[in-house]
Motif scaffolding. Sequence first.
Motif, PDB file in Angstrom:
ATOM      1  N   SER A  67       0.749  -1.182   0.118  1.00  0.00           N
ATOM      2  CA  SER A  67      -0.057   0.076  -0.001  1.00  0.00           C
ATOM      3  C   SER A  67       0.907   1.334   0.110  1.00  0.00           C
TER       4      SER A  67
ATOM      5  N   SER B 169       3.488  -2.214 -10.447  1.00  0.00           N
ATOM      6  CA  SER B 169       2.740  -1.574  -9.480  1.00  0.00           C
ATOM      7  C   SER B 169       1.505  -1.388  -9.667  1.00  0.00           C
ATOM      8  N   LYS B 170       0.952  -1.245 -11.239  1.00  0.00           N
ATOM      9  CA  LYS B 170      -0.398  -0.866 -11.373  1.00  0.00           C
ATOM     10  C   LYS B 170      -1.211  -1.817 -10.994  1.00  0.00           C
TER      11      LYS B 170
ATOM     12  N   SER C  21      -3.696  -2.419  -7.298  1.00  0.00           N
ATOM     13  CA  SER C  21      -4.862  -1.872  -6.780  1.00  0.00           C
ATOM     14  C   SER C  21      -5.921  -2.994  -6.856  1.00  0.00           C
ATOM     15  N   SER C  22      -5.709  -4.265  -7.692  1.00  0.00           N
ATOM     16  CA  SER C  22      -6.768  -5.229  -7.693  1.00  0.00           C
ATOM     17  C   SER C  22      -6.352  -6.644  -7.052  1.00  0.00           C
TER      18      SER C  22
ATOM     19  N   LYS D  68      -4.257  -8.472  -3.706  1.00  0.00           N
ATOM     20  CA  LYS D  68      -3.307  -8.254  -2.251  1.00  0.00           C
ATOM     21  C   LYS D  68      -3.166  -9.711  -1.668  1.00  0.00           C
TER      22      LYS D  68
END
Length: 509
Positions: A315, A382-383, A386-387, A389
């Motif tokens: 994060s 790194s893009k 967001s989707s 984890k």
Amino acid sequence: MIIIYHHKNKVVEVENDQGFISFQQKNTIEVLFEAAEKFENHFIIWCHIDLKDCLSSESLSDIFHHRKIMASYNIGEKFFLNNAIGYIEESVFLNVNKNVTYPTWMMSSWVGGLHASVLKALKNDFRKAKSFDYFLVSLGKLASVKGLLCYSEPQLLNNKQVSLIEYKDNFFVLFQFVKQHYKTRWSLVLFLNLILYERKIKLFPLLYGLFFKKREIRNDSLNTIEVSSSKKVIDTGTIDVIIPTIGRKQYLYDVLKDLTLQTHLPVNVIIIEQNPNSESVSELDYLVSESWPFIIKHTFTHQSGACNARNLALSQVESEWVFLNDDDNRFEANLLENALKNISLYGAECITTSYLQNNEVFKFKIIHQSGIFGSGNSFLKSKFLSSVKFNMALEFGYGEDADFGLQLRNRGNDIIYFPELKITHLKAPMGGFRTKFVFPWENEGEFPKPSPTIMYVKQKYFSLEQISGYRTLLFIKTLKGKSLFKWFNFYTESKQKWNLSIKWSKKLL
């Protein structure tokens, strides 16, 4: 591009940028090899004639962005090999997500393509094939472990709502394929599983398959094919490094020193230090007392757990790329620089490295699509953060790496293994204030088997046949050493443990 339109294993027409070429009414496989000889610097595309108007010609150059790519797309629910192949293969390449670019050797004759140089390199191994579909699946299965990157690619068609004849289950073909591409014992395992789970006794297909010889291709078959991707995946080339740590002060210090020597320095090194002792404080005094050629983002938390720590670190990533590192790794000074070079060469957006312990034998020496994901030795654009984890349902258990990798694949991101990128994993002893985590199922009288966290991943991502095949192998492995007179009791006990694992995996879900 050379485009071959076919119907019923015969070529209908062939075209390139200049118009049509005369190859009509020949066997499709023969034409593939003939076209490869005549147009050795071109990609060879095949397409069923009924899909001619659906072929997305404008997408082909993006799909085939380097020479070691093979891609196809299967219309309909059924593949050429029926789902029973899952009884003997547990890999992530089988249960295909058809909505995204997904790594798989399950090729289809409906539409697809590969470079002429691949066909030329493999012509002596595959030219005798008769069925076009069998030829493609066999080539994908064998060449994918030798460096050919194989995908299910929905972008090949601009209209997928086409009504075509579905493949029919053919157990003779299935047993032939298993005999030619797996060890002989897997034919018997498949036969057993069909009896156990489908009440089908496929004796004649089993005997038929045993007459075929195993198929193989040489390790160096594809080595002469150069890779240079036209896909631009690197812009700034900046890298952040994440490191979860607990009680390994000296080991972490050595990792940081390796990072200071990098020929391509990271921008941020994100350290998540854990210690569940509520009265504890950070022991990493050198983070402040020494100067570092990168920014160190240090978070200290009393909440232990690798999944939580990695998610906290991810994060905070700011750079274009992230290196998922560990606190007991060692590596050479050119690791990050060489990682970016290979990323650019292959147009890859997620890669993993060789990750051996001291004195471990280096076996896997070919660049290929990885069936695993390593949370301590991977580079990721790194893009995607967001989707994806790390799944907190798997904290302190097993399978969080596999789950993360499958999240990536199901979002259209392949994971490429580069053997020459080497990280040594010291497997340092556990440090810090650690207490054994007690799962809720450990308080019950009967302990589930397999672990509910493993079952969770299986239930979430794998086919019913793959799960059933896994169950059979698990039973066979645990059967060793058991007395014949106790087999029935052991079967009942194993069934109870399996059902208990399913129960708890559903609670995790």
